[in-house]
Scaffold this motif. Structure first.
Motif, PDB file in Angstrom:
ATOM      1  N   UNK A 236      53.099  10.264 -77.292  1.00  0.00           N
ATOM      2  CA  UNK A 236      51.921  11.019 -76.850  1.00  0.00           C
ATOM      3  C   UNK A 236      51.054  11.386 -78.042  1.00  0.00           C
ATOM      4  N   UNK A 237      51.688  11.877 -79.094  1.00  0.00           N
ATOM      5  CA  UNK A 237      50.950  12.307 -80.284  1.00  0.00           C
ATOM      6  C   UNK A 237      50.929  11.136 -81.264  1.00  0.00           C
ATOM      7  N   UNK A 238      49.767  10.519 -81.367  1.00  0.00           N
ATOM      8  CA  UNK A 238      49.678   9.296 -82.179  1.00  0.00           C
ATOM      9  C   UNK A 238      49.232   9.667 -83.589  1.00  0.00           C
ATOM     10  N   UNK A 239      50.177  10.182 -84.341  1.00  0.00           N
ATOM     11  CA  UNK A 239      49.901  10.610 -85.714  1.00  0.00           C
ATOM     12  C   UNK A 239      51.243  10.717 -86.431  1.00  0.00           C
ATOM     13  N   UNK A 240      51.207  10.921 -87.740  1.00  0.00           N
ATOM     14  CA  UNK A 240      52.481  11.097 -88.459  1.00  0.00           C
ATOM     15  C   UNK A 240      53.281  12.262 -87.889  1.00  0.00           C
TER      16      UNK A 240
ATOM     17  N   UNK B  24      55.134  10.979 -84.850  1.00  0.00           N
ATOM     18  CA  UNK B  24      56.231  10.089 -85.258  1.00  0.00           C
ATOM     19  C   UNK B  24      57.382  10.903 -85.841  1.00  0.00           C
ATOM     20  N   UNK B  25      57.032  11.968 -86.580  1.00  0.00           N
ATOM     21  CA  UNK B  25      58.074  12.819 -87.172  1.00  0.00           C
ATOM     22  C   UNK B  25      58.844  13.570 -86.080  1.00  0.00           C
ATOM     23  N   UNK B  26      58.114  14.011 -85.051  1.00  0.00           N
ATOM     24  CA  UNK B  26      58.796  14.688 -83.927  1.00  0.00           C
ATOM     25  C   UNK B  26      59.845  13.770 -83.315  1.00  0.00           C
ATOM     26  N   UNK B  27      59.456  12.509 -83.116  1.00  0.00           N
ATOM     27  CA  UNK B  27      60.381  11.543 -82.513  1.00  0.00           C
ATOM     28  C   UNK B  27      61.590  11.328 -83.420  1.00  0.00           C
ATOM     29  N   UNK B  28      61.328  11.198 -84.725  1.00  0.00           N
ATOM     30  CA  UNK B  28      62.430  10.982 -85.676  1.00  0.00           C
ATOM     31  C   UNK B  28      63.396  12.163 -85.653  1.00  0.00           C
ATOM     32  N   UNK B  29      62.843  13.371 -85.590  1.00  0.00           N
ATOM     33  CA  UNK B  29      63.701  14.559 -85.592  1.00  0.00           C
ATOM     34  C   UNK B  29      64.503  14.672 -84.293  1.00  0.00           C
TER      35      UNK B  29
ATOM     36  N   UNK C 277      67.320   3.116 -82.665  1.00  0.00           N
ATOM     37  CA  UNK C 277      66.013   3.722 -82.438  1.00  0.00           C
ATOM     38  C   UNK C 277      65.125   3.327 -83.615  1.00  0.00           C
ATOM     39  N   UNK C 278      63.931   2.864 -83.308  1.00  0.00           N
ATOM     40  CA  UNK C 278      63.016   2.392 -84.348  1.00  0.00           C
ATOM     41  C   UNK C 278      61.629   2.932 -84.035  1.00  0.00           C
ATOM     42  N   UNK C 279      60.914   3.367 -85.065  1.00  0.00           N
ATOM     43  CA  UNK C 279      59.519   3.754 -84.846  1.00  0.00           C
ATOM     44  C   UNK C 279      58.638   2.623 -85.372  1.00  0.00           C
ATOM     45  N   UNK C 280      57.843   2.073 -84.479  1.00  0.00           N
ATOM     46  CA  UNK C 280      56.915   0.998 -84.849  1.00  0.00           C
ATOM     47  C   UNK C 280      55.518   1.455 -84.447  1.00  0.00           C
ATOM     48  N   UNK C 281      54.661   1.674 -85.428  1.00  0.00           N
ATOM     49  CA  UNK C 281      53.332   2.216 -85.117  1.00  0.00           C
ATOM     50  C   UNK C 281      53.520   3.561 -84.426  1.00  0.00           C
ATOM     51  N   UNK C 282      52.812   3.753 -83.346  1.00  0.00           N
ATOM     52  CA  UNK C 282      52.948   5.008 -82.609  1.00  0.00           C
ATOM     53  C   UNK C 282      53.858   4.851 -81.396  1.00  0.00           C
TER      54      UNK C 282
ATOM     55  N   UNK D  83      70.377  15.152 -71.634  1.00  0.00           N
ATOM     56  CA  UNK D  83      69.510  16.074 -72.397  1.00  0.00           C
ATOM     57  C   UNK D  83      68.882  15.387 -73.612  1.00  0.00           C
ATOM     58  N   UNK D  84      69.570  14.389 -74.160  1.00  0.00           N
ATOM     59  CA  UNK D  84      68.991  13.660 -75.292  1.00  0.00           C
ATOM     60  C   UNK D  84      67.812  12.811 -74.805  1.00  0.00           C
ATOM     61  N   UNK D  85      68.019  12.129 -73.676  1.00  0.00           N
ATOM     62  CA  UNK D  85      66.911  11.377 -73.087  1.00  0.00           C
ATOM     63  C   UNK D  85      65.713  12.299 -72.859  1.00  0.00           C
ATOM     64  N   UNK D  86      65.992  13.490 -72.325  1.00  0.00           N
ATOM     65  CA  UNK D  86      64.890  14.420 -72.022  1.00  0.00           C
ATOM     66  C   UNK D  86      64.113  14.768 -73.289  1.00  0.00           C
ATOM     67  N   UNK D  87      64.840  15.008 -74.384  1.00  0.00           N
ATOM     68  CA  UNK D  87      64.190  15.400 -75.646  1.00  0.00           C
ATOM     69  C   UNK D  87      63.290  14.294 -76.185  1.00  0.00           C
ATOM     70  N   UNK D  88      63.731  13.052 -76.006  1.00  0.00           N
ATOM     71  CA  UNK D  88      62.945  11.933 -76.529  1.00  0.00           C
ATOM     72  C   UNK D  88      61.796  11.612 -75.576  1.00  0.00           C
TER      73      UNK D  88
END
Lengths: 474, 239
Positions: B67-71, B74-79, B103-108, B133-138
């Motif tokens: 949703x948030x297309x910015x660093x 991406x950091x939220x997803x990584x955390x 899990x891989x972050x590619x672009x946004x 609950x992990x699925x929900x967080x991601x």
């Protein structure tokens, strides 16, 4: 406690005193007339047979009558599209679209199903009549379908419970069903399996998977206390089955470890006289199923049938694990508390299973096969009309069918093999391991397909309130 | 061997390799084709099969746009992944049918790639039951994810949502790809399948227009398929 008067009776009851069963496969002709028919069926007005609920009150009904609706049936009745969208994918797509998951390939492929199952989209409603006497089936059918104003009869299927609850392969059936939390259990037979949460069999209640709820189609009156049924017409190749037992017995007679299965001098314990071949046939039959033909579970008595052991109070742990084949039919369908790969799936894929044989018995002189009798020439069609009932077809019936029966994913010792009795087997690749006391196994090969699907449909078994809702004026 | 192609054939074969043609075709010809013969995205996941070997070591390739297309997004997803590492291991252990999950972050996009055994819906459902609950967080960080969480209360919708984000796996043979296209027509499909191979490039271009991310093949194995439990048992790791 659940209000049993709101449930269709065939969900929690087996109607065991009503051995004659007829399925009427129907197509809606006129929406308004069909809705009026449904409204009348709730109370049995205007001559329409009354839907049998789960609460019989003081008087047991003479006959029982229940219905299931396909997705096309719900559409034909004019169910609002917002409600239709809430039904699960597998039900919407229908049984024929799920053929690969169910192992309906080759001889079992839907393209080979006879009428009326060759036109699945025309099947809207399946009504079931249960009766003590055959004539009652005709009488109830006449009341249900006095004319073709509401429904057109596409076809019927008819079954009869054999004495002693034996089915075509000669096994005793109808031994056990899940017991449910909050439901009075008059039989109270001992069973090591935990009581199943009501959500195993009814929509709107907690499921066995903690915290998970299946979607209940809205409005509540439509979805709550409803459930789904996989109705299957399963042809049984009894002559092939008995021939296979002959071949397997011949193989075991020559096998160097055959004595481990049946020590010399113990042939008569099996109950087939002194013949070693006859005894080995029965040992193979018992191992394929997980029960001796009289119902004795191998988990409790692996060496011989024993009328004194309990038929339901067992588990696949300890001795029960070692002596019942990991690939045996009843163990694949329900691994109980035994070790399985999908640890969270123990007890979560349970189903209410109700089957009635159709077609003539294989051996008219008795319920069990007699090798002294010649085989039938052209085997007439015979099999089982099966109902597999659960709140989620995907999480229960399909999960069991694709991962457990036809892949063997639950146990690495059987992965890559199919269920020996009901699986889609190919003699060129099939195999089955017989466990020995030493821990070794003898591998049998060449199992053909003993059961072929000849029809079926996914149906929704609505509650009484839902039938009333569907029968209300639009 | 002498070629029997005429000048026109050679011209047609050559012209589509030029950058000018590709550029013009992307802006004019492809939209025209797409309007004339609309193509739906082909569904993701492995091809349904009854063969045992096809039903183990199946590939899931989820591409989920953040949703948030910015660093920061991406950091939220990584955390979200990092803080649930232990739960993910516990899930793998309890579900028992997953070989690998990444899990891989590619672009946004947050991507989840996994190799699993058995039926896709069973795999996802078992994971919901184990580590929902992990699925929900991601998924709450992903476009359109909010409507299917909490996944425990939206099991059917969540499984469908995941399926829709799973990449289409292009078959290794051209005729199978054409069959997939034909299957999308449902009851209107022609039989036998329209297998005119000269139309393959056009059909592939149109599918890639409707379906920008795809998996080339269903993964290539260096050895026959085995289940997780078979591997663990063979290696004496317990199962």
């Amino acid at each position: 406690m659940i209000n049993l008067a709101d449930l269709q009776g065939n969900i929690l009851r087996g109607y065991t005193k009503k051995p004659h069963v007829r399925y009427l496969i129907l197509e809606v002709v006129d929406r308004s007339a069909a809705r009026l028919w449904l409204a009348a069926s709730v109370s049995g007005r205007n001559g329409v047979p009354q839907i049998t609920s789960g609460d019989w009150g003081e008087n047991k009904p003479d006959t029982c009558f229940n219905i299931g609706l396909t997705y096309e049936g719900l559409c034909a009745l004019g169910t609002p599209s917002a409600s239709l969208k809430m039904f699960p994918n597998e039900f919407v797509e229908g049984m024929t679209a799920r053929a690969l998951k169910l192992g309906d390939v080759g001889a079992s492929a839907p393209e080979k199903w006879p009428a009326p199952f060759n036109e699945p989209k025309r099947i809207h409603l399946i009504a079931t009549i249960y009766a003590e006497k055959f004539e009652q089936l005709n009488e109830v059918q006449k009341r249900a379908l006095p004319d073709e104003k509401a429904f057109r009869l596409l076809g019927t299927r008819e079954g009869y419970n054999f004495p002693g609850d034996f089915v075509h392969f000669g096994y005793r059936d109808n031994i056990t069903q899940p017991r449910f939390e909050g439901v009075h259990d008059p039989e109270r037979y001992p069973d090591r399996q935990p009581r199943a949460p009501l959500g195993t069999v009814l929509l709107g209640h907690p499921t066995n998977l903690e915290g998970l709820m299946w979607r209940v189609p809205h409005p509540v009156a439509l979805g709550h206390n409803g459930t789904f049924n996989a109705f299957r017409v399963l042809k049984q190749h009894v002559a092939d089955f008995e021939r296979y037992l002959d071949r397997a017995a011949s193989y075991l007679l020559e096998h160097p470890q055959g004595y481990e299965l049946l020590p010399r001098g113990e042939e008569e314990k099996i109950g087939k006289g002194p013949s070693r071949r006859a005894a080995l046939r029965e040992i193979v039959a018992a191992n394929l199923c997980g029960r001796w033909r009289d119902g004795t579970p191998l988990a409790l008595s692996a060496d011989a049938p024993d009328p004194n052991v309990d038929l339901t109070d067992f588990d696949y742990v300890g001795v029960g694990d070692a002596r019942c084949p990991h690939g045996a039919h009843i163990r694949r369908c329900n691994p109980r508390g035994g070790q399985i790969v999908q640890r969270i799936a123990n007890n979560s894929r349970r189903l209410v299973r109700r089957g009635v044989p159709y077609g003539p018995p294989y051996n008219p002189d008795g319920p069990l096969y007699d090798p002294a009798k010649p085989y039938d020439g052209d085997e007439p069609e015979r099999g089982l009309l099966g109902n597999f009932i659960g709140a989620s077809l995907g999480a229960q019936f399909e999960a069991m069918s694709c991962d457990w029966l036809n892949l063997g994913l639950q146990d690495p010792r059987i992965t890559g093999s199919n269920d020996p009795i009901s699986g889609t087997n190919d003699p060129g690749t099939s195999w089955f391991d017989l466990p020995l006391k030493s821990g070794d196994t003898i591998r049998l090969h060449g199992l053909p397909e003993f059961v072929s699907t000849r029809g079926g449909a996914y149906t929704f078994l609505p509650s009484l309130k839902a039938i009333e809702y569907l029968g209300s004026p639009m | 061997m002498p070629s029997d192609e005429g000048v026109l054939d050679r011209l047609v074969d050559w012209v589509h390799t030029t950058d000018v043609f590709k550029c013009v075709a992307s802006w004019t010809l492809v939209p025209y084709w797409a309007r004339r013969t609309p193509v739906k995205p082909l569904p993701g996941g492995p091809h349904p099969s009854f063969q045992h070997g096809d039903n183990v070591q199946c590939m899931m390739n989820l591409i989920m746009p953040l949703k948030v297309k910015s660093p920061i997004g991406r950091a939220e997803a990584a955390l979200a992944i990092a803080k649930n590492k232990d739960a993910i291991y516990a899930g793998l252990n309890n579900v028992g049918t997953v070989h690998f999950a990444r899990f891989v972050i590619v672009g946004d996009n947050i991507c989840m790639f996994s190799v699993y055994d058995g039926d896709f819906t069973n795999y996802i459902r078992d994971f919901i039951a184990t580590i929902g609950e992990v699925f929900n967080e991601v998924v709450k960080l992903v476009e359109g994810g909010k409507k299917v969480i909490p996944c425990e209360k939206n099991v059917e919708a969540f499984i469908q949502w995941v399926h829709e984000h799973d990449l289409y796996q292009v078959p290794d043979t051209a005729t199978d790809f054409l069959r997939d296209q034909e299957d999308l027509k449902g009851d209107r499909a022609v039989s036998p399948v329209d297998d005119d191979l000269t139309l393959l490039p056009r059909k592939l271009v149109l599918q890639l227009r409707a379906n920008a991310n795809i998996s080339l093949g269903s993964g290539y194995r260096a050895y026959p398929g085995f289940s997780v439990a078979q591997v663990r048992k063979h290696l004496k790791l317990g199962w």
